[in-house]
Design a protein around this motif. Structure first.
Motif, PDB file in Angstrom:
ATOM      1  N   SER A   1      -6.736   2.413 -11.456  1.00 55.48           N
ATOM      2  CA  SER A   1      -6.905   1.217 -10.612  1.00 55.48           C
ATOM      3  C   SER A   1      -5.641   0.359 -10.639  1.00 55.48           C
ATOM      4  O   SER A   1      -5.298  -0.283  -9.650  1.00 55.48           O
ATOM      5  N   ARG A   2      -4.928   0.362 -11.766  1.00 52.40           N
ATOM      6  CA  ARG A   2      -3.664  -0.385 -11.828  1.00 52.40           C
ATOM      7  C   ARG A   2      -2.617   0.217 -10.871  1.00 52.40           C
ATOM      8  O   ARG A   2      -1.860  -0.507 -10.235  1.00 52.40           O
ATOM      9  N   ILE A   3      -2.608   1.554 -10.775  1.00 54.69           N
ATOM     10  CA  ILE A   3      -1.656   2.201  -9.854  1.00 54.69           C
ATOM     11  C   ILE A   3      -2.051   1.884  -8.405  1.00 54.69           C
ATOM     12  O   ILE A   3      -1.229   1.462  -7.602  1.00 54.69           O
ATOM     13  N   VAL A   4      -3.344   2.075  -8.109  1.00 55.93           N
ATOM     14  CA  VAL A   4      -3.836   1.882  -6.738  1.00 55.93           C
ATOM     15  C   VAL A   4      -3.643   0.444  -6.267  1.00 55.93           C
ATOM     16  O   VAL A   4      -3.266   0.199  -5.126  1.00 55.93           O
ATOM     17  N   ASN A   5      -3.883  -0.510  -7.164  1.00 57.60           N
ATOM     18  CA  ASN A   5      -3.808  -1.922  -6.764  1.00 57.60           C
ATOM     19  C   ASN A   5      -2.434  -2.556  -7.009  1.00 57.60           C
ATOM     20  O   ASN A   5      -2.289  -3.780  -6.940  1.00 57.60           O
ATOM     21  N   GLY A   6      -1.441  -1.726  -7.319  1.00 57.07           N
ATOM     22  CA  GLY A   6      -0.067  -2.231  -7.444  1.00 57.07           C
ATOM     23  C   GLY A   6       0.278  -2.865  -8.775  1.00 57.07           C
ATOM     24  O   GLY A   6       1.368  -3.435  -8.930  1.00 57.07           O
ATOM     25  N   GLY A   7      -0.616  -2.753  -9.775  1.00 58.20           N
ATOM     26  CA  GLY A   7      -0.340  -3.326 -11.099  1.00 58.20           C
ATOM     27  C   GLY A   7       0.631  -2.482 -11.909  1.00 58.20           C
ATOM     28  O   GLY A   7       1.261  -2.970 -12.846  1.00 58.20           O
ATOM     29  N   GLU A   8       0.727  -1.202 -11.558  1.00 62.62           N
ATOM     30  CA  GLU A   8       1.663  -0.300 -12.242  1.00 62.62           C
ATOM     31  C   GLU A   8       2.604   0.281 -11.180  1.00 62.62           C
ATOM     32  O   GLU A   8       2.148   0.940 -10.248  1.00 62.62           O
ATOM     33  N   THR A   9       3.882   0.019 -11.322  1.00 67.95           N
ATOM     34  CA  THR A   9       4.829   0.482 -10.296  1.00 67.95           C
ATOM     35  C   THR A   9       5.781   1.546 -10.832  1.00 67.95           C
ATOM     36  O   THR A   9       6.640   2.021 -10.100  1.00 67.95           O
ATOM     37  N   ASN A  10       5.618   1.886 -12.112  1.00 65.52           N
ATOM     38  CA  ASN A  10       6.508   2.887 -12.711  1.00 65.52           C
ATOM     39  C   ASN A  10       5.732   4.177 -12.949  1.00 65.52           C
ATOM     40  O   ASN A  10       4.809   4.212 -13.764  1.00 65.52           O
ATOM     41  N   TYR A  11       6.088   5.251 -12.206  1.00 68.29           N
ATOM     42  CA  TYR A  11       5.291   6.482 -12.308  1.00 68.29           C
ATOM     43  C   TYR A  11       5.511   7.228 -13.626  1.00 68.29           C
ATOM     44  O   TYR A  11       4.666   8.012 -14.039  1.00 68.29           O
ATOM     45  N   VAL A  12       6.633   6.987 -14.290  1.00 69.19           N
ATOM     46  CA  VAL A  12       6.888   7.631 -15.588  1.00 69.19           C
ATOM     47  C   VAL A  12       5.880   7.094 -16.617  1.00 69.19           C
ATOM     48  O   VAL A  12       5.210   7.841 -17.328  1.00 69.19           O
ATOM     49  N   ARG A  13       5.765   5.755 -16.648  1.00 66.59           N
ATOM     50  CA  ARG A  13       4.820   5.098 -17.560  1.00 66.59           C
ATOM     51  C   ARG A  13       3.372   5.491 -17.205  1.00 66.59           C
ATOM     52  O   ARG A  13       2.557   5.765 -18.080  1.00 66.59           O
ATOM     53  N   ALA A  14       3.084   5.502 -15.902  1.00 67.62           N
ATOM     54  CA  ALA A  14       1.730   5.835 -15.442  1.00 67.62           C
ATOM     55  C   ALA A  14       1.364   7.263 -15.828  1.00 67.62           C
ATOM     56  O   ALA A  14       0.229   7.533 -16.252  1.00 67.62           O
ATOM     57  N   THR A  15       2.338   8.181 -15.717  1.00 73.34           N
ATOM     58  CA  THR A  15       2.076   9.581 -16.056  1.00 73.34           C
ATOM     59  C   THR A  15       1.736   9.721 -17.535  1.00 73.34           C
ATOM     60  O   THR A  15       0.771  10.401 -17.896  1.00 73.34           O
TER      61      THR A  15
ATOM     62  N   LYS B   1     -11.523  -0.072  -6.414  1.00 76.78           N
ATOM     63  CA  LYS B   1     -12.098  -1.144  -7.225  1.00 76.78           C
ATOM     64  C   LYS B   1     -11.125  -1.516  -8.339  1.00 76.78           C
ATOM     65  O   LYS B   1     -10.433  -0.653  -8.872  1.00 76.78           O
ATOM     66  N   ASP B   2     -11.072  -2.793  -8.673  1.00 75.53           N
ATOM     67  CA  ASP B   2     -10.165  -3.258  -9.715  1.00 75.53           C
ATOM     68  C   ASP B   2     -10.843  -3.153 -11.089  1.00 75.53           C
ATOM     69  O   ASP B   2     -11.808  -3.866 -11.356  1.00 75.53           O
ATOM     70  N   PHE B   3     -10.348  -2.249 -11.925  1.00 75.46           N
ATOM     71  CA  PHE B   3     -10.927  -2.062 -13.261  1.00 75.46           C
ATOM     72  C   PHE B   3     -10.078  -2.710 -14.354  1.00 75.46           C
ATOM     73  O   PHE B   3     -10.243  -2.388 -15.531  1.00 75.46           O
ATOM     74  N   THR B   4      -9.185  -3.606 -13.978  1.00 77.37           N
ATOM     75  CA  THR B   4      -8.329  -4.219 -15.016  1.00 77.37           C
ATOM     76  C   THR B   4      -9.126  -5.157 -15.931  1.00 77.37           C
ATOM     77  O   THR B   4      -8.641  -5.516 -16.994  1.00 77.37           O
ATOM     78  N   PHE B   5     -10.348  -5.510 -15.516  1.00 78.68           N
ATOM     79  CA  PHE B   5     -11.193  -6.357 -16.374  1.00 78.68           C
ATOM     80  C   PHE B   5     -11.561  -5.617 -17.677  1.00 78.68           C
ATOM     81  O   PHE B   5     -11.981  -6.229 -18.651  1.00 78.68           O
ATOM     82  N   LEU B   6     -11.363  -4.276 -17.670  1.00 78.45           N
ATOM     83  CA  LEU B   6     -11.694  -3.479 -18.855  1.00 78.45           C
ATOM     84  C   LEU B   6     -10.621  -3.580 -19.940  1.00 78.45           C
ATOM     85  O   LEU B   6     -10.848  -3.154 -21.078  1.00 78.45           O
ATOM     86  N   GLY B   7      -9.450  -4.121 -19.588  1.00 71.88           N
ATOM     87  CA  GLY B   7      -8.304  -4.147 -20.506  1.00 71.88           C
ATOM     88  C   GLY B   7      -8.627  -4.624 -21.916  1.00 71.88           C
ATOM     89  O   GLY B   7      -8.368  -3.907 -22.889  1.00 71.88           O
ATOM     90  N   GLY B   8      -9.184  -5.812 -22.049  1.00 72.86           N
ATOM     91  CA  GLY B   8      -9.493  -6.381 -23.358  1.00 72.86           C
ATOM     92  C   GLY B   8     -10.482  -5.534 -24.123  1.00 72.86           C
ATOM     93  O   GLY B   8     -10.283  -5.219 -25.305  1.00 72.86           O
ATOM     94  N   PHE B   9     -11.545  -5.124 -23.437  1.00 75.99           N
ATOM     95  CA  PHE B   9     -12.600  -4.305 -24.056  1.00 75.99           C
ATOM     96  C   PHE B   9     -12.022  -2.985 -24.581  1.00 75.99           C
ATOM     97  O   PHE B   9     -12.308  -2.572 -25.707  1.00 75.99           O
TER      98      PHE B   9
ATOM     99  N   VAL C   1       0.840  -1.202   0.000  1.00 74.83           N
ATOM    100  CA  VAL C   1       0.000   0.000   0.000  1.00 74.83           C
ATOM    101  C   VAL C   1       0.876   1.253   0.000  1.00 74.83           C
ATOM    102  O   VAL C   1       0.632   2.204  -0.750  1.00 74.83           O
ATOM    103  N   VAL C   2       1.933   1.236   0.825  1.00 71.23           N
ATOM    104  CA  VAL C   2       2.854   2.382   0.887  1.00 71.23           C
ATOM    105  C   VAL C   2       3.495   2.606  -0.481  1.00 71.23           C
ATOM    106  O   VAL C   2       3.591   3.729  -0.971  1.00 71.23           O
ATOM    107  N   GLU C   3       3.899   1.493  -1.115  1.00 77.28           N
ATOM    108  CA  GLU C   3       4.540   1.557  -2.437  1.00 77.28           C
ATOM    109  C   GLU C   3       3.580   2.144  -3.477  1.00 77.28           C
ATOM    110  O   GLU C   3       3.955   3.036  -4.247  1.00 77.28           O
ATOM    111  N   SER C   4       2.321   1.645  -3.497  1.00 81.18           N
ATOM    112  CA  SER C   4       1.368   2.152  -4.505  1.00 81.18           C
ATOM    113  C   SER C   4       1.003   3.602  -4.222  1.00 81.18           C
ATOM    114  O   SER C   4       0.787   4.377  -5.163  1.00 81.18           O
TER     115      SER C   4
END
Lengths: 64, 219
Positions: B180-194, B128-136, B11-14
């Motif tokens: 949701s990927r950032i919040v739930n730890g799926g994205e750990t690189n802030y450069v990419r996230a930005t 909430k985990d919204f990664t289910f939207l990825g394919g769509f 949680v601290v990391e995300s």
């Protein structure tokens, strides 16, 4: 068909490049990505519906 | 006890990624607006818009993946957002020349801000985990690109309008997905996230401005 300039052809080329680059990623997400249940999709539809209503309000406001 | 400690570390990391992402995002948005202003003052021709957009796309695809893990990635993010902002100049100048142009731009800007803050805030608060939207979303994006190619040749105004609306829906979904990927730890690189969140905002702004430009006029 309207006028097709070489600028449009460059844009079309870029779009094709986008599709080619994104296709493997999309396939990966469809095959192995997590699937949502009906509750998840309802939340998404409600949120997008809210965005739609908000945009309708913005259109109404600029039309005065 | 150990599991709880690992969860807390996660949680601290995300939260750290989220904080860095929002900070870099706000700075890049300001920089982008500044570059758009410079482009408008210089009255650069529309051709520059295409050149700077292509340069930004090249940086995103070929340079960013090599630099995103280092501090050089931050410089690349500023270069990308600066180029995209610079590319917006001719379009903004065109809208400003309309009788209600300043109102259209201000409304599109405010509207984009509300959409981003609302959706990103929801994903943040609900966790909430919204990664289910990825394919769509990926398929939606590919279909939209296909339709854009078609419309380059057909040039149907109604299709242009429908595509702008579709882009707003897809990018709104990507805001939920990325946050949701950032919040739930799926994205750990802030450069990419930005960059992901910036592109969502950029595309919503451009599409919203086009919709308001078409629907906001009486012609």
């Amino acid at each position: 068909m309207g006028d097709i300039s070489w600028v449009n052809i460059i844009w079309a080329g870029i779009m094709v490049f986008f599709i080619i680059r994104l296709w493997p990623n999309a396939k990966q997400w469809i095959k192995h990505g997590p699937k949502g249940d009906s509750n998840d999709w309802t939340t998404f539809i409600v949120l997008i519906g809210g965005v739609g209503l908000f945009i309708a309000f913005l259109i109404y406001s600029v039309r005065g | 006890m150990e599991i709880r400690s690992i969860q807390q570390t996660g949680v601290v990391e995300s939260n750290k990624v989220l904080k860095n992402t929002y900070m870099l995002l706000s700075m890049t948005l300001l920089f982008s607006a500044l570059m758009a202003g410079v482009s408008m003052v210089l009255a650069v021709p529309p051709m520059f818009s295409m050149v700077s957009s292509i340069a930004a796309i090249a940086l995103i695809w070929f340079v960013l993946p090599r630099t995103e893990e280092s501090s050089a990635g931050i410089g690349v993010v500023f270069a990308i957002t600066g180029l995209l902002g610079f590319g917006l100049g001719p379009m903004l100048s065109m809208y400003l020349a309309l009788p209600n142009g300043p109102q259209l731009i201000a409304t599109a800007m405010g509207g984009t801000g509300v959409i981003f803050l609302g959706l990103s805030g929801y994903a943040l608060v609900s966790r909430k985990d919204f990664t289910f939207l990825g394919g769509f979303l990926m398929v939606g994006l590919l279909v939209a690109f296909g339709a854009m190619i078609l419309n380059i040749f057909l040039q149907i105004p109604a299709m242009h309008l429908a595509l702008s609306a579709a882009i707003i829906v897809i990018m709104s979904g990507f805001i939920l997905f990325d946050t949701s990927r950032i919040v739930n730890g799926g994205e750990t690189n802030y450069v990419r996230a930005t960059i992901s969140l910036y592109l969502n905002i950029y595309n919503i702004f451009v599409s919203l401005l086009q919709i308001l430009g078409i629907m906001g006029s009486d012609e």
